[in-house]
Design an enzyme around this catalytic site. Sequence first.
Site, PDB file in Angstrom:
ATOM      1  N   SER A   1       0.894  -1.127  -0.033  1.00 38.66           N
ATOM      2  CA  SER A   1      -0.130  -0.129   0.012  1.00 38.66           C
ATOM      3  C   SER A   1       0.973   1.057  -0.108  1.00 38.66           C
ATOM      4  O   SER A   1       1.922   1.097   0.372  1.00 38.66           O
ATOM      5  CB  SER A   1      -0.758  -0.037   1.121  1.00 38.66           C
ATOM      6  OG  SER A   1      -0.026   0.015   2.530  1.00 38.66           O
TER       7      SER A   1
ATOM      8  N   ALA B   1       1.504   5.069   1.725  1.00 37.32           N
ATOM      9  CA  ALA B   1       1.338   5.370   3.013  1.00 37.32           C
ATOM     10  C   ALA B   1       0.162   6.055   3.365  1.00 37.32           C
ATOM     11  O   ALA B   1      -0.693   6.519   2.556  1.00 37.32           O
ATOM     12  CB  ALA B   1       2.296   6.823   3.345  1.00 37.32           C
TER      13      ALA B   1
ATOM     14  N   THR C   1       5.409   1.053   1.376  1.00 40.24           N
ATOM     15  CA  THR C   1       6.439   0.457   0.296  1.00 40.24           C
ATOM     16  C   THR C   1       6.158   0.591  -1.005  1.00 40.24           C
ATOM     17  O   THR C   1       7.224   0.954  -1.872  1.00 40.24           O
ATOM     18  CB  THR C   1       6.219  -1.141   0.731  1.00 40.24           C
ATOM     19  OG1 THR C   1       6.970  -1.423   2.004  1.00 40.24           O
ATOM     20  CG2 THR C   1       7.034  -1.938  -0.481  1.00 40.24           C
TER      21      THR C   1
ATOM     22  N   ASP D   1      -7.895   1.943  16.572  1.00 38.80           N
ATOM     23  CA  ASP D   1      -7.095   0.590  16.215  1.00 38.80           C
ATOM     24  C   ASP D   1      -7.828  -0.594  16.647  1.00 38.80           C
ATOM     25  O   ASP D   1      -7.143  -1.232  17.653  1.00 38.80           O
ATOM     26  CB  ASP D   1      -5.662   0.696  16.614  1.00 38.80           C
ATOM     27  CG  ASP D   1      -4.933   1.567  15.204  1.00 38.80           C
ATOM     28  OD1 ASP D   1      -5.356   1.334  14.020  1.00 38.80           O
ATOM     29  OD2 ASP D   1      -3.922   2.267  15.454  1.00 38.80           O
TER      30      ASP D   1
ATOM     31  N   LYS E   1       3.442   1.240  16.794  1.00 42.25           N
ATOM     32  CA  LYS E   1       1.936   1.048  16.678  1.00 42.25           C
ATOM     33  C   LYS E   1       1.837   0.066  18.039  1.00 42.25           C
ATOM     34  O   LYS E   1       0.647   0.373  18.532  1.00 42.25           O
ATOM     35  CB  LYS E   1       1.584   0.525  15.487  1.00 42.25           C
ATOM     36  CG  LYS E   1       0.343   0.506  15.255  1.00 42.25           C
ATOM     37  CD  LYS E   1      -0.045   0.413  13.713  1.00 42.25           C
ATOM     38  CE  LYS E   1      -1.610   0.153  13.389  1.00 42.25           C
ATOM     39  NZ  LYS E   1      -1.638  -0.087  11.939  1.00 42.25           N
TER      40      LYS E   1
END
Lengths: 492, 492
Positions: free
Chosen positions: A193, A195, A202, A255, A287
Amino acid sequence: MGIDTHQELVVYMRDDCHLCRSEGFVASNRLNVSCGGRSIIAVLNVVYGGHIPHGHVGLSISALERLRVRPGTLLTIKHAPPIRSLASVRKKVFGHTLNGREIEAIINDVTAHRYSDIEIAAFLSVCAGGRLSLTEITDLTRAMVTSGERLDWGDGRRIYDKHCIGGLPGNRTTPLVVAICSAGGLVMPKTSSRAITSPAGTADTMDALTHVDLGVADIRRVVEEAGACLAWGGSMNLSPADDLLIRIERALELDGEGQLIASVLSKKIAAGSTHVLIDIPVGPTAKVRSQPEAERLQSLLVEVGAACGLSVRCVITDGQGPVGRGIGPVEEARDVLAVLQRADGAPADLRDRALELASHLFDMADGQGLEAGRERARLILEDGRAWAQFQRIVAAQGGLKTLPRALYTHEELAPRDGTVGAIDNRRLAKLAKLAGAPASKAAGLRLCVGLGDQVTAGQPLFQLFSESAGERDYALEYYTSEQPIFSLVSER
Amino acid sequence: MGIDTHQELVVYMRDDCHLCRSEGFVASNRLNVSCGGRSIIAVLNVVYGGHIPHGHVGLSISALERLRVRPGTLLTIKHAPPIRSLASVRKKVFGHTLNGREIEAIINDVTAHRYSDIEIAAFLSVCAGGRLSLTEITDLTRAMVTSGERLDWGDGRRIYDKHCIGGLPGNRTTPLVVAICSAGGLVMPKTSSRAITSPAGTADTMDALTHVDLGVADIRRVVEEAGACLAWGGSMNLSPADDLLIRIERALELDGEGQLIASVLSKKIAAGSTHVLIDIPVGPTAKVRSQPEAERLQSLLVEVGAACGLSVRCVITDGQGPVGRGIGPVEEARDVLAVLQRADGAPADLRDRALELASHLFDMADGQGLEAGRERARLILEDGRAWAQFQRIVAAQGGLKTLPRALYTHEELAPRDGTVGAIDNRRLAKLAKLAGAPASKAAGLRLCVGLGDQVTAGQPLFQLFSESAGERDYALEYYTSEQPIFSLVSER
């Protein structure tokens, strides 16, 4: 209307439109807008003051794109039919467990853009906080897979993939791991994906090096030629529900663990992977912030993967600071090339992480153990096979691009002597983003120091790259006005 | 921009605005928009195609009103600061209990329009489903009271109020109860809402009869003169957080019990009430559908009221069908007048309900028991004191208006013989709304039959009133295409 509503579908109608009056439409109503065989459900915004001609309506950019109409097209507009699956969302609100059919109906309606943003927010909120059972997470993962396309690489073929839960700026191991492992014979049709909240994904880094916007046919050809690819997954409609949910999840800074697992695994399953290695960095500003949290996530990823027929291994890694020296698409690409080309000064931490992940993938493939995997990965990197393999992949994707230099460079110096005791990953990422990454490829940072380094006053801490003076100044203002990103510990 | 976004504050900026580029603003970002000492937090929509001049931004109607600026004013725009109380929302998402300070901070930020719609949706979703404790509901009620104005009627003075949980079309007892009880000496500064999802609220019905948009000073004067008022509460900023939460709650069709209780009680406390009677109709198509649900609600209302210093009594009533014969502002006003004037054919069910509620309020006031209260209420209605008192209130509010007649009338006939076995409250309300109520005051229905009535084929079931042929046709199409609203049971 030319209005970007961030994917929420909006229809704009005059306040005195006879249709609004006779149908009783009021602002925030959900309307069915159709044209030929295509229809969308859009939120109504009522426009006063005659900005829209009589007999006309306006559409947000997202609504126009989804309906695929041009100005002047005749539209039919009526009240949206009730969305049945919302009853299941309410059921979940009231604490009940959902079955696979109910979860699938919700995901199908989300994928068809039938949910408003607040409805998605309600669903995500009541699924977060550990409120999804293992079975519900598995059903959610499956529903997200079936919501989109699914790549098929042939029966019984082992397809390898890697993923990082994220949160460490510069941690661009994927191109290295793919080059090493595919040089060793593993098939890795890697789709990544761009950012979402970081200074580079990547796909952004690879976009600085070669062409990444490949269709399914191109990906098949590249994998046929090179045994691997390093492409952007965004144009392939893999787990499209995920993209729609993530948009609201990010806005809410929620999240949800179940959502995260379904998001990661559904993309891998849809891409046709059979074996996936997941890197879970743990650190105070990563994270995942604690070892128990990482272990819980690991066990859920492995169990849900198994229930979906996917072999998952997790590696819990050190997430205390950034990895490599470059942050931002181009600067991360420089690090990747330096490691592959075994250049002097190539970041050792980035290389070592890539080798460790590659050794796990080799072990997953042949069961020869981590020691053997490590040796194999090291040899492939050191004798130049990884670099040759990376060039093969890039050639199949259209060739290597020249990395650009940023227009503006600023060097930030250490204000005093000390040891780098901590680096704040989140603020460091923010700094690179304020400098313009990833929209400006060459924008970002190059770190001159790492965790534990001794620095003396006046020594450079980092270089900041940007394409406009405004972005440079804004980033530096953030750097000086906030708490220090680099904690310099004095020794006495 | 003249765009009604249904209260969500939106700022529209050009895609090529230098501020968007240098500050990194993208669609759906939350921005702080300020002018002088006033500031709002608005959601960004990016506009392509040059509809907005360079150096300009657009504002939604709600944003313009809240910022109180005129076109051409210089605005300052920057990233919104993080909203700290959202951490408490996330805490609640993750299943933790909130304390009074945390709930107050959330409500203060909601009141200051600092929450986006999806953030409000997340908060409501994780508070619904019985996830709020009694203490949390009490804290929420208190926070909602302190979010706005609070009327003070003087120390030790008893102020009476009534409320209906709702769901029965035509159940317009409030003007009758206020007239009867204030004729009996109870002080009732009644403020009501307009319809949110029903064909008429008490304020809509009273608006057909007199002036209801009174400020605080007017209300004080009317109560001084008549001992009661029947005003619209919307302009008084009582529990403003409630209005902002209800907007999202309705859109999500979420009736969180804690939210409902805080909503009802906070409005009463803010209006200065000390004693409140709450009518809870129970029926298969009413808002509360079962006796246990009604009893749980009753006990929570009484307990939270007590914790907030409010004396609450609940009456659980029959909610099987509509009450009275008129539905819609004007038609309900006709029923109210007919009962007060003791006209032939005045709806007995509406009168009896009003007398029952009035008797409870008298009992709350003097403790003489329900029998005595019933007798007192009946006498006040029968000897004309209630009608005289109603006229006194209306005169103080500016005098009685003449009730208009609708332009279009349709009479719907019974298709066959039978007994009216059931009436669907929800669909009946929808029918009246499609006919134009409450926006068109004279639009609505007049029932010609009630529950249990014997009807013969060709006998009128109801009259439908509307102000446009389109609305009439649309309502009738709904009536014929949906399941029957009136179930006619054949006897043999």
